[in-house]
Design a protein around this motif. Sequence first.
Motif, mmCIF file in Angstrom:
data_model
loop_
_atom_site.group_PDB
_atom_site.id
_atom_site.type_symbol
_atom_site.label_atom_id
_atom_site.label_comp_id
_atom_site.label_asym_id
_atom_site.label_seq_id
_atom_site.Cartn_x
_atom_site.Cartn_y
_atom_site.Cartn_z
ATOM 1 N N LYS A 97 0.532 4.731 1.463
ATOM 2 C CA LYS A 97 -0.237 4.322 2.633
ATOM 3 C C LYS A 97 -1.617 4.968 2.573
ATOM 4 O O LYS A 97 -1.741 6.128 2.158
ATOM 5 N N ILE A 98 -2.633 4.229 2.993
ATOM 6 C CA ILE A 98 -3.981 4.787 3.045
ATOM 7 C C ILE A 98 -4.595 4.509 4.413
ATOM 8 O O ILE A 98 -4.346 3.481 5.032
ATOM 9 N N TYR A 99 -5.382 5.472 4.875
ATOM 10 C CA TYR A 99 -6.126 5.365 6.125
ATOM 11 C C TYR A 99 -7.546 5.842 5.882
ATOM 12 O O TYR A 99 -7.765 6.803 5.136
ATOM 13 N N LEU A 100 -8.509 5.216 6.528
ATOM 14 C CA LEU A 100 -9.892 5.682 6.535
ATOM 15 C C LEU A 100 -10.176 6.204 7.937
ATOM 16 O O LEU A 100 -10.242 5.437 8.895
ATOM 17 N N LYS A 101 -10.323 7.513 8.056
ATOM 18 C CA LYS A 101 -10.457 8.168 9.351
ATOM 19 C C LYS A 101 -11.894 8.641 9.579
ATOM 20 O O LYS A 101 -12.598 8.959 8.623
ATOM 21 N N SER A 108 -7.401 0.600 9.917
ATOM 22 C CA SER A 108 -7.693 0.996 8.545
ATOM 23 C C SER A 108 -6.446 1.169 7.677
ATOM 24 O O SER A 108 -6.552 1.406 6.484
ATOM 25 N N LYS A 109 -5.282 1.047 8.286
ATOM 26 C CA LYS A 109 -4.052 1.306 7.534
ATOM 27 C C LYS A 109 -3.750 0.195 6.539
ATOM 28 O O LYS A 109 -3.795 -0.991 6.867
ATOM 29 N N HIS A 110 -3.423 0.589 5.294
ATOM 30 C CA HIS A 110 -2.973 -0.325 4.256
ATOM 31 C C HIS A 110 -1.745 0.276 3.573
ATOM 32 O O HIS A 110 -1.606 1.493 3.494
ATOM 33 N N LYS A 111 -0.887 -0.602 3.066
ATOM 34 C CA LYS A 111 0.320 -0.174 2.358
ATOM 35 C C LYS A 111 0.446 -0.911 1.037
ATOM 36 O O LYS A 111 0.094 -2.090 0.940
ATOM 37 N N GLU A 126 -5.392 -2.818 -4.923
ATOM 38 C CA GLU A 126 -6.702 -2.437 -4.410
ATOM 39 C C GLU A 126 -6.857 -2.860 -2.959
ATOM 40 O O GLU A 126 -6.354 -3.911 -2.553
ATOM 41 N N PHE A 127 -7.569 -2.035 -2.202
ATOM 42 C CA PHE A 127 -7.809 -2.295 -0.789
ATOM 43 C C PHE A 127 -9.300 -2.079 -0.513
ATOM 44 O O PHE A 127 -9.914 -1.182 -1.085
ATOM 45 N N PHE A 128 -9.838 -2.918 0.380
ATOM 46 C CA PHE A 128 -11.282 -2.905 0.611
ATOM 47 C C PHE A 128 -11.592 -2.606 2.076
ATOM 48 O O PHE A 128 -10.980 -3.165 2.981
ATOM 49 N N TYR A 129 -12.548 -1.695 2.277
ATOM 50 C CA TYR A 129 -13.039 -1.371 3.614
ATOM 51 C C TYR A 129 -14.515 -1.763 3.696
ATOM 52 O O TYR A 129 -15.336 -1.247 2.931
ATOM 53 N N SER A 140 -13.118 10.161 6.172
ATOM 54 C CA SER A 140 -12.183 10.799 5.249
ATOM 55 C C SER A 140 -11.094 9.793 4.895
ATOM 56 O O SER A 140 -10.667 8.997 5.746
ATOM 57 N N LEU A 141 -10.662 9.813 3.647
ATOM 58 C CA LEU A 141 -9.627 8.914 3.163
ATOM 59 C C LEU A 141 -8.330 9.694 3.030
ATOM 60 O O LEU A 141 -8.240 10.644 2.256
ATOM 61 N N GLU A 142 -7.330 9.284 3.822
ATOM 62 C CA GLU A 142 -6.020 9.939 3.770
ATOM 63 C C GLU A 142 -5.047 9.036 3.021
ATOM 64 O O GLU A 142 -4.846 7.877 3.403
ATOM 65 N N VAL A 143 -4.475 9.569 1.965
ATOM 66 C CA VAL A 143 -3.548 8.812 1.120
ATOM 67 C C VAL A 143 -2.220 9.562 1.077
ATOM 68 O O VAL A 143 -2.178 10.735 0.713
ATOM 69 N N THR A 144 -1.154 8.884 1.455
ATOM 70 C CA THR A 144 0.162 9.521 1.483
ATOM 71 C C THR A 144 1.178 8.679 0.718
ATOM 72 O O THR A 144 1.086 7.445 0.695
ATOM 73 N N VAL A 145 2.131 9.360 0.115
ATOM 74 C CA VAL A 145 3.203 8.709 -0.640
ATOM 75 C C VAL A 145 4.511 8.932 0.103
ATOM 76 O O VAL A 145 4.823 10.060 0.511
ATOM 77 N N TRP A 146 5.281 7.860 0.264
ATOM 78 C CA TRP A 146 6.511 7.883 1.045
ATOM 79 C C TRP A 146 7.671 7.314 0.240
ATOM 80 O O TRP A 146 7.484 6.489 -0.651
ATOM 81 N N ASP A 147 8.870 7.755 0.608
ATOM 82 C CA ASP A 147 10.103 7.200 0.062
ATOM 83 C C ASP A 147 10.707 6.272 1.107
ATOM 84 O O ASP A 147 11.017 6.698 2.218
#
Length: 202
Positions: A97-101, A108-111, A126-129, A140-147
């Motif tokens: 998941k990515i967010y642009l904060k 701004s959320k993308h998966k 790829e994701f575009f803002y 700030s770009l927050e990128v998280t990895v989830w199970d």
Amino acid sequence: GLKPMDFNGLSDPYVKLHLLPGACKWESEQLHSLEERGRLLLSLQFVPPLSSDEPDVDGGEGEEGEGRRSGGLCVGVRRCAHLAAMDVNGFSDPYVKIYLKPDIQKKSKHKTAVMKKTLNPEFNEEFFYEISLSELSNKSLEVTVWDYDLGRSNDFIGGVCLSGHSQGDGLRHWTDCLKSPGRRVERWHILSNELPRTLSHD
């Protein structure tokens, strides 16, 4: 305040230290905790806005085409390596998941897609803002990895934050992107095991 042990009412104290097996493992485990979450390969590219006489190689039609004509940030989620195993089968079902904060409008959320039973997933998404370079410098770009877990809360594996206030690779990657409009910059990031406070388990 020691208790007297000799007949003269005094003591001759000394101290012995014993180093037990495994007693020094804590520091080593702390130093390697970031490595154990895995790594993430990201690409960043600020796409400069097109002038009116330039052709749009992406077609220029629709909302995304208009966004690319206006310029913005292209985030490429390439792949992960050596992710922590979150499932009993020794694997994970990871997605990113990515967010642009700051994200005032919550848009701004993308998966990425979920990759089944792997610790080394390849996403290549790829994701575009749509955003100006001056606005991007304050984001700030927050990128998280989830199970992914069907019917249960998804497990957080690790994450990384890229901004002008970050440190190490996160700061370098962000700075390289802002300083080189039009150039795609790729970098590996070590995942942190700390979940950003702004994110939830959705």
